[in-house]
Motif scaffolding. Structure first.
Motif: not given
Length: 854
Positions: A374-389, A400-406
């Motif tokens: 919302e500040d940078s104008g760049i969407a945050y799209v990490p690989p689905k296998s990457e763990k995020v908060r 959890a990773t994106g795959d786990e969250a899906i």
């Protein structure tokens, strides 16, 4: 003959092969078969050196397999329908048929002097009525089995060529030939049901062990299996009949970041709204401009229309999202509706910023500074296998990773009755209708009483009329009453033919099967197909890795279902090889307006690294690039044959680079190849005339011969043609330097000719004849390496002193350890380092190395 003369040698042996029908393929139960096929060419009028490389690779395999006792099928034909012929007719005032067949005649005349071992009796062009009539029969069989159907669909429409374009024919939103801005238009089209086979086509890739991994990956990505959530937003005061908007998403984990719902201009809701509002109709018309490819949608300016309708978020009925009609959403993908999560999709973010919509991050990186979308104008799209908060989640752990969250999101939604987890595929049904003349007519008629009626098979082929003109844009079949107007095959009433013709990809999706029985009265002869199929080795460019190969795989399945191919041929190509391109430098000058003028290689003289035209003008040399007629950096094989002979062209395109990589054609390289072939011919001529007695050099030469047999065989078997040729260079040198007697040299020279025969067949035949070989070398059995002759009598052992290499020693392979130690201690380097003393240790590793510690 005192010198190597390709102009005399090559026609002689081509005539001998033709007279003996050496390459005519006839079914025989006494021999194993081998079917090798190169992707057939479009008859553009001239072949270029890239064609030569492709067909030479196939010819090497075909000749090699023939020598190994196989019954070889190696055919050639032409992929002859399509827009280029119509464009040429419009430009010249001629007829596409005349242009096409004239070009075929020219190209056959260029191919035959190259000495390809082809069964020319099987040649056909896809524009032959005998071929496309059987294609029409296939269409009717597919129609009967429910494999082809008709429906309204949104297509890419070229307003200049006035035809439908495949997504791949839309470049930067414009038609690939006309350059006109493409429009989306809804038309009634014929479709093949390829999407029904998405899962099978994907799963079967795992069994294609002899296909390049990159091709299988490209096909897998195109088929596009995805796991996602199918659910619906309920509308707030929506129009009658639209209380729900169905959505399919592969990222249900980001639902808590939703800020809008978008629908395609062709969504039923958008269609309903445009009937009620001029503003909506005007926007939808504008949104339908431009192509339907993902690339075109990504590049296009994001446009939206706020419908004023809102929907309720499935997890919070008080949370309402606006519904926009958006130009970047296609009806063909998913349900034609999406939810936008701007924080994690750049396209959605661009749209949200333009229309001042919320941007809500649902996850952030585990560590490090990160500017929020919302500040940078760049969407945050990490690989689905990457763990995020996760900052806005449903009921899974904070990390959890994106795959786990899906999967967690799908489970949560199913548990709460919000939607259903489903597996979908990106692959869509294949639209085959094209609004042009020069293609295979679709064999149906339209009757006012009976509807769409298949033509009777006894009336096939439905031939294209010859008396057409191209003086106005569009399909000439639409304005040809004597062809278009017909009678209904069902009731006999007046009817009209279908004027759309088939996509040319249809023509190339089954030609390999037709080659097994090209004159059969049905699409295939099952006895011939059972014998010759599958294609054992298919060769072609990586540019055909997706559509042609995918469509051919579908067609093989459909033909099996309809009884035209055996079950074993549902995967028609056992092995696939994708060759590199032939490249060449570009030579250019500038005209008075500063625009580039391109010059053919034969018009440029190279001196000291610079290029000059005949009038002395220096040209700019642009480093090696893909050969292109538009840049005039093409090499004409006819001129090469006239200058050096066909074998030189064949040898060079195989020798200079691994076949899967690009090779640069240079005049210097061609001259070097020609010199080497002349040297081989002279060497064989000298050996043929020699009568020297046997010597103690006979066995070393024969050992070199058997090594060459082994290495060249390994090279050809593995498509390592350049490695095989490198070994042939080495063997030629060994033969030329050998002091062996005449019999040993003659035997070795005959083997040299045999090993060269797949690459340089004319030279090999001439040398074989000079050396007393029996019959044609093309029919001679491939030489076999004697394993005993591959074992070296001696071995070279490196000598290390205190861990540093100081020399080497050659000893008999079976020499005892004690004798090796004695010889090492007399080696000059060891004696010098020992200075009269004895080593602390002396370790002999048999056949490998000797370590001395002083």
């Amino acid at each position: 003959m005192s010198r190597y003369d390709p102009a005399a040698i090559e026609p002689k042996w081509q005539a001998a092969w033709e007279e003996a029908q050496t390459f005519k393929a006839v079914r025989s139960d006494d021999k194993p078969k081998y079917y090798v096929l190169e992707m057939f060419p479009y008859p553009s009028g001239r072949i270029h050196i890239g064609h030569v490389r492709n067909y030479t690779m196939g010819d090497v395999i075909a000749r090699y397999k023939l020598s190994n006792g196989f019954n070889v099928l190696h055919p050639m034909g032409f992929d002859a329908f399509g827009m280029p012929a119509e464009n040429a007719a419009m430009a010249s005032g001629g007829h596409p048929k005349d242009w096409t067949y004239s070009n075929i005649e020219t190209m056959v005349g260029q191919m035959k002097p190259l000495g390809f071992g082809l069964d020319w009796s099987r040649m056909f062009a896809t524009c032959d009525p005998e071929y496309y009539g059987q294609q029409q029969a296939l269409f009717l069989d597919f129609l009967e089995k429910g494999l082809v159907y008709r429906k309204n669909a949104v297509v890419n429409w070229d307003p200049v060529d006035m035809t439908v374009l495949a997504n791949e024919q839309v470049i930067d939103g414009k038609g690939w030939r006309s350059g006109a801005e493409v429009e989306r238009r809804e038309l009634t089209q014929w479709f093949f049901k390829i999407s029904d086979y998405s899962a099978e086509l994907l799963e079967a890739l795992d069994g294609l062990d002899d296909w390049p991994a990159k091709v299988k990956l490209m096909q897998a990505n195109w088929i596009g299996q995805s796991r996602g959530l199918q659910f619906a937003f309920s509308t707030v005061d929506g129009p009658s009949g639209f209380d729900r908007i169905e959505v399919y998403t592969t990222r249900p984990d980001t639902l808590m970041g939703a800020s809008f719902v978008g629908i395609s201009p062709d969504h039923p809701l958008a269609r309903a709204l445009e009937r009620e509002s001029e503003d909506v109709a005007e926007f939808c018309a504008r949104a339908r401009k431009g192509g339907t490819t993902e690339e075109a949608l990504e590049k296009a300016e994001k446009l939206g229309f706020d419908t004023g309708i809102t929907v309720r978020h499935p997890f919070d009925t008080a949370w309402e999202l606006p519904v926009y009609i958006a130009n970047f959403i296609l009806m063909d993908y998913g349900t034609g509706a999406i939810f936008g999560c701007p924080a994690h999709d750049q396209r959605d973010l661009d749209f949200a910023r333009k229309y001042d919509l919320p941007v809500l991050s649902t996850f952030v990186p585990l560590s490090g500074e990160h500017a929020l979308p919302e500040d940078s104008g760049i969407a945050y799209v990490p690989p689905k296998s990457e763990k995020v908060r996760w900052t806005r989640a449903f009921d899974w752990t904070e990390e959890a990773t994106g795959d786990e969250a899906i999967e967690a999101a799908i489970g949560f939604c199913e548990k709460n009755g919000v939607g259903q987890g489903v597996t979908k595929f990106r692959l869509r049904d294949w639209g085959l209708s094209r609004q042009r003349y020069w293609g295979c007519p679709i064999p149906v008629v339209h009757c006012a009483a009976c509807g769409v009626v298949p033509e009777k098979k006894e009336n096939l082929p439905v031939r294209l009329p010859d008396d057409v003109t191209f003086d106005v844009p569009g399909n000439p079949l639409d304005r040809h009453p004597t062809w278009r107007d017909c009678t209904c095959p069902k009731c006999g009433a007046p009817a009209k033919r279908e004027t759309d013709t088939m996509d040319t990809f249809v023509d190339s999706s089954w030609y390999f099967a037709r080659f097994t029985a090209p004159h059969a009265a049905t699409p295939t002869d099952m006895a011939e197909a059972e014998y010759w199929m599958n294609v054992d080795q298919y060769i072609g460019g990586i540019e055909h890795a997706i559509l042609h190969l995918l469509y051919s795989r579908f067609f093989a399945r459909a033909m099996n279902i309809c009884g035209h191919l055996p079950a074993k041929s549902r995967e028609p190509f056992d092995a696939l090889f994708t060759q590199g391109m032939v490249t060449h430098a570009i030579y250019q000058t500038k005209d008075a307006n500063g625009r580039p003028v391109y010059h053919y290689p034969e018009d440029v003289e190279l001196r000291d690294g610079k290029g000059f035209l005949k009038d002395g003008t220096e040209v700019e040399i642009i480093p090696s690039a893909k050969m292109s007629k538009s840049k005039n950096n093409v090499v004409d094989p006819v001129k090469i044959i006239e200058t050096y002979g066909a074998d030189t062209a064949r040898w060079f395109v195989l020798s200079d680079s691994p076949p899967e990589r690009d090779v640069e054609w240079t005049a210097a390289g061609a001259e070097a190849a020609n010199r080497h072939l002349g040297r081989v011919w002279r060497l064989c001529a000298e050996i043929a005339e020699s009568d020297a007695p046997s010597t103690n050099e006979d066995e070393p030469l024969l050992r070199e011969m058997h090594k060459a047999i082994h290495d060249v065989t390994m090279g050809v078997d593995s498509f390592g043609f350049n490695a095989a040729i490198a070994k042939l260079y080495a063997f030629t040198n060994a033969l030329s330097k050998s002091r062996a007697g005449a019999d040993a040299k003659r035997q070795a020279a005959r083997v040299l000719a045999q090993l060269m025969s797949p690459m340089t067949p004319h030279l090999a035949e001439d040398c074989w004849q000079m050396l007393g070989g029996e019959g044609l070398i093309a029919n001679a059995p491939w030489p076999k390496a004697d394993p005993a002759m591959l074992v070296e009598d001696t071995v070279v052992l490196p000598i290390q002193v205190n861990g540093k290499r100081r020399g080497e020693i050659e000893v008999p392979r079976d020499l005892s350890k004690e004798e090796v130690e004695k010889r090492v201690l007399t080696h000059e380097a060891v004696v010098k380092l020992l200075e009269g003393g004895q080593p602390k240790k002396l370790i002999v590793v048999p056949g490998r190395i000797v370590n001395v510690v002083v």
